[in-house]
Design a protein around this motif. Structure first.
Motif, short mmCIF file in Angstrom:
data_model
loop_
_atom_site.label_atom_id
_atom_site.label_comp_id
_atom_site.label_asym_id
_atom_site.label_seq_id
_atom_site.Cartn_x
_atom_site.Cartn_y
_atom_site.Cartn_z
N HIS A 93 49.21 54.70 22.54
CA HIS A 93 49.69 53.84 23.61
C HIS A 93 50.50 54.69 24.58
CE1 HIS A 93 49.63 50.10 20.75
NE2 HIS A 93 48.42 50.58 21.02
N THR A 94 50.25 54.53 25.87
CA THR A 94 50.96 55.27 26.91
C THR A 94 51.36 54.32 28.02
OG1 THR A 94 49.62 57.24 26.44
CG2 THR A 94 50.84 57.23 28.51
N VAL A 95 52.60 54.43 28.46
CA VAL A 95 53.13 53.64 29.59
C VAL A 95 53.58 54.62 30.66
CG1 VAL A 95 54.95 52.04 30.32
CG2 VAL A 95 53.90 51.78 28.08
N ASN A 96 53.24 54.33 31.91
CA ASN A 96 53.61 55.18 33.04
C ASN A 96 54.32 54.34 34.11
OD1 ASN A 96 51.86 57.62 32.29
ND2 ASN A 96 50.40 55.97 32.34
N ALA A 97 55.28 54.95 34.79
CA ALA A 97 55.94 54.32 35.93
C ALA A 97 56.61 55.40 36.75
CB ALA A 97 56.97 53.29 35.48
N VAL A 98 56.92 55.08 37.99
CA VAL A 98 57.70 55.97 38.84
C VAL A 98 58.92 55.20 39.33
CG1 VAL A 98 57.76 57.26 41.01
CG2 VAL A 98 55.71 57.33 39.59
N LEU A 99 60.09 55.80 39.15
CA LEU A 99 61.35 55.21 39.63
C LEU A 99 61.78 55.96 40.87
CD1 LEU A 99 63.22 55.08 36.20
CD2 LEU A 99 61.83 53.29 37.26
N ASN A 100 61.95 55.25 41.96
CA ASN A 100 62.31 55.90 43.23
C ASN A 100 63.80 56.18 43.37
OD1 ASN A 100 59.78 56.15 44.23
ND2 ASN A 100 59.90 54.43 45.63
N GLN A 101 64.61 55.66 42.51
CA GLN A 101 66.04 55.84 42.68
C GLN A 101 66.52 57.13 42.03
OE1 GLN A 101 66.57 52.15 40.28
NE2 GLN A 101 68.48 53.11 39.65
N TYR A 102 67.50 57.74 42.65
CA TYR A 102 68.20 58.89 42.06
C TYR A 102 69.67 58.59 42.24
CZ TYR A 102 68.86 63.71 40.51
OH TYR A 102 69.19 64.84 39.78
N ASP A 103 70.23 57.94 41.25
CA ASP A 103 71.63 57.53 41.34
C ASP A 103 72.27 57.60 39.96
OD1 ASP A 103 70.65 55.28 40.00
OD2 ASP A 103 70.86 53.94 41.71
N VAL A 104 73.52 57.19 39.88
CA VAL A 104 74.27 57.28 38.63
C VAL A 104 73.64 56.41 37.55
CG1 VAL A 104 76.52 56.83 37.57
CG2 VAL A 104 76.40 57.93 39.80
N ASP A 105 73.09 55.26 37.92
CA ASP A 105 72.46 54.40 36.91
C ASP A 105 71.32 55.14 36.20
OD1 ASP A 105 74.14 52.28 37.47
OD2 ASP A 105 72.72 51.30 38.83
N VAL A 106 70.45 55.80 36.95
CA VAL A 106 69.35 56.54 36.34
C VAL A 106 69.89 57.72 35.53
CG1 VAL A 106 67.30 57.95 36.77
CG2 VAL A 106 67.65 55.84 38.05
N GLY A 137 56.44 53.05 17.79
CA GLY A 137 57.33 53.32 18.91
C GLY A 137 56.70 54.24 19.94
N LEU A 138 57.34 54.30 21.09
CA LEU A 138 56.93 55.15 22.20
C LEU A 138 58.09 56.05 22.57
CD1 LEU A 138 55.43 52.34 24.50
CD2 LEU A 138 54.19 53.77 22.88
N SER A 139 57.80 57.31 22.87
CA SER A 139 58.85 58.23 23.31
C SER A 139 58.29 59.13 24.40
CB SER A 139 59.39 59.05 22.14
OG SER A 139 58.37 59.84 21.58
N GLY A 165 53.01 57.04 22.25
CA GLY A 165 53.16 57.03 20.80
C GLY A 165 51.88 56.64 20.11
N THR A 166 51.76 57.07 18.85
CA THR A 166 50.60 56.67 18.07
C THR A 166 50.84 55.29 17.47
OG1 THR A 166 51.45 57.81 16.11
CG2 THR A 166 49.95 59.04 17.53
N SER A 167 49.75 54.57 17.29
CA SER A 167 49.85 53.21 16.78
C SER A 167 48.72 52.96 15.80
CB SER A 167 49.77 52.21 17.94
OG SER A 167 49.89 50.89 17.46
N MET A 168 48.96 52.04 14.92
CA MET A 168 47.96 51.64 13.94
C MET A 168 47.31 50.32 14.33
SD MET A 168 48.08 54.21 12.03
CE MET A 168 47.04 53.73 10.69
N GLU A 169 47.45 49.93 15.60
CA GLU A 169 46.84 48.69 16.07
C GLU A 169 46.61 48.75 17.57
OE1 GLU A 169 49.70 45.60 15.16
OE2 GLU A 169 50.96 46.13 16.87
N ILE A 170 45.69 47.92 18.04
CA ILE A 170 45.49 47.72 19.47
C ILE A 170 46.71 46.99 20.01
CG2 ILE A 170 44.11 46.38 21.12
CD1 ILE A 170 41.66 47.00 19.42
N GLY A 171 47.10 47.26 21.26
CA GLY A 171 48.22 46.56 21.87
C GLY A 171 48.05 45.06 21.75
#
Length: 190
Positions: A93-106, A137-139, A165-171
């Motif tokens: 399983h793989t999740v992708n995103a782009v965060l445009n912010q560069y601030d203290v929260d990130v 899990g995903l890391s 992460g590797t998984s033993m099931e389909i999402g």
């Protein structure tokens, strides 16, 4: 193995437009999965409804889901079948995103994203909530939380987030978005 035999014909039921991508991403800290209705220390409990969808997720006490708002058209996921050296099959399983912010929260959450392990719920553009990383899990892999400023005005810029992460099931599919609870709400005190 009885679970490896087809039990139903599959036809393309969708007679509608199909839009790729996803519109929302929620992360929760990973804990081992368990079946049940109530909170269990050190585990996330999952309850499956009669229709086969997950209709309840109970996080350990004190844990919540965190919404990650990626830049427009940057959230995506894959659920890939892989084969190991001796023929053993598993899912990645793989999740992708782009965060445009560069601030203290990130910056304050950057180490957690870089070093932590999570489950993810992705809401695709068809409105389906899909649970990824439940069994392992995903890391973030190498390059999983990197910032790119771009060079020219029209270049892409932002934090690239990849969780895998590797998984033993389909999402798994959730009954609906109401299963994603509790969601972190920032409290602002004056």
């Amino acid at each position: 193995m009885a679970g490896c035999k087809l039990t139903k014909s599959l036809d393309n039921k969708a007679c509608e437009y199909a839009i790729a991508g996803a519109r929302a991403l929620y992360l929760a800290n990973y804990h081992a999965p368990a079946e049940g209705e109530t909170a269990v220390e050190g585990a996330i409990t999952y309850q499956t409804g009669a229709d086969g969808t997950i209709d309840k997720i109970t996080l350990p006490t004190g844990e919540v889901f965190y919404k990650i708002e990626g830049a427009d058209n940057t959230i995506s996921f894959t659920d890939a079948l892989l084969v190991g050296g001796n023929g053993g099959k598993y899912r990645q399983h793989t999740v992708n995103a782009v965060l445009n912010q560069y601030d203290v929260d990130v910056l304050n959450e950057g180490d957690a994203i870089s070093l932590g392990r999570f489950i993810a719920v992705v809401i695709d553009n068809a409105g389906r909530p899909i649970l990824l990383g439940r069994t392992g899990g995903l890391s973030a892999p190498a390059g999983g939380f990197d910032y790119n400023s771009g060079a020219a005005e029209a270049d892409a810029t932002g934090w690239t987030l990849i969780l895998q992460g590797t998984s033993m099931e389909i999402g798994q599919i959730l009954k609906d978005e109401s299963v994603i609870t509790p969601v972190y709400k920032e409290t602002i005190s004056e």
